[in-house]
Scaffold this active site. Structure first.
Site, PDB file in Angstrom:
ATOM      1  CE  LYS A  88      32.219 -12.945  -7.692  1.00 14.85           C
ATOM      2  NZ  LYS A  88      31.003 -12.580  -6.967  1.00 14.85           N
TER       3      LYS A  88
HETATM    4  O1  G3P Z   1      29.424 -12.668  -4.108  1.00 19.13           O
HETATM    5  C1  G3P Z   1      29.909 -13.751  -3.393  1.00 19.13           C
HETATM    6  C2  G3P Z   1      29.620 -13.742  -1.917  1.00 19.13           C
HETATM    7  O2  G3P Z   1      29.791 -12.484  -1.370  1.00 19.13           O
HETATM    8  C3  G3P Z   1      28.395 -14.489  -1.493  1.00 19.13           C
HETATM    9  O3  G3P Z   1      28.014 -14.230  -0.163  1.00 19.13           O
HETATM   10  O4  G3P Z   1      26.429 -14.402   1.714  1.00 19.13           O
HETATM   11  O5  G3P Z   1      26.018 -15.726  -0.389  1.00 19.13           O
HETATM   12  O6  G3P Z   1      27.860 -16.361   1.155  1.00 19.13           O
HETATM   13  P1  G3P Z   1      27.020 -15.234   0.616  1.00 19.13           P
END
Ligand code: G3P
Length: 219
Positions: A88
């Site tokens: 990633k």
């Molecule tokens: O892994 C990246 C993403 O899914 C993060 O989600 O909820 O932290 O915006 P969030």
């Protein structure tokens, strides 16, 4: 549409796999920290543990470096951990350059922190295996996350890009349904959003009625 789980929690990953609908796992440095996984070797070991649960599913492991050489160095270490690791890489200039490098060296990548169609296009052009548009974080600042998915789907279809659209930052079951309608290839979700898809009050009421009728008729 593929379902990934967005967590570094081994119990939640196991629970989602037990349901029989999971295709992979995504993690990020915040999710690893949340599980208390610190220190280089512990972090690498944790990725291997996740891969062992995920079976044939892809597991995204994020680099910490932001310079080209550092990203390349880290990416090689991560990719060598397990054949299902997807490196990633953040959507920054050195990240795009690194994605190109990895695509030429047989290492699969997930370009993260995508918030615009132009960023998605650039990452696809560089040869990313996945791009991760963050739906919830756009919605948080009253921009339309699902509209971004629709735009990227249109662009990728126009040019037959092989890059998969991995909708991330999913916050609720409706996001998952909307991403499916928009044509995302993958959604990566926290466990409660996946389990939330199970629920409907008419299902609960209908089942209660069926069981009550059966009991009445059969004693
Ligand atoms: O892994 C990246 C993403 O899914 C993060 O989600 O909820 O932290 O915006 P969030």
């Amino acid at each position: 549409m593929k379902f990934f789980i967005d967590t570094a929690n081994l119990d939640q990953i196991k629970e989602a796999y037990d349901l029989g609908i999971l295709d992979g796992v995504t993690t990020n440095p915040s999710l690893m920290a949340k599980e208390g996984i610190t220190g280089k070797q512990n972090i690498l070991d944790h990725y291997v543990n996740i891969c062992n649960i995920a079976g044939t599913g892809d597991v995204s492991a994020e680099v910490i470096s932001t310079d080209f050489e550092g990203i390349i160095r880290e990416g090689h270490v991560l990719a060598e951990l397990h054949k299902n690791i997807v490196v990633k890489v953040p959507m920054i200039k050195s990240g795009v350059k690194a994605i190109k490098y990895f695509s030429e060296h047989g290492i699969r990548t997930n370009c993260t922190l995508i918030f615009s169609p132009g960023q998605a296009l650039l990452a696809a052009k560089a040869g990313a295996s996945y791009i991760s548009p963050f739906i919830g974080r756009l919605d948080d600042i009253h921009l339309d996350g699902i509209a971004l998915i629709e735009q990227i789907v249109k662009i990728f279809n126009n040019y037959d890009f092989r890059t998969e659209i991995l909708a991330a930052s999913i916050r609720n079951p409706l996001h998952i349904v909307k991403c499916a309608e928009a044509g995302a290839d993958v959604v990566t979700c926290p466990l409660p959003s996946i389990l939330g898809l199970l629920n409907h009050p008419l299902t609960d009421a209908g089942l209660a009625q069926f069981l009550a009728d059966h009991k009445k008729a059969n004693g």
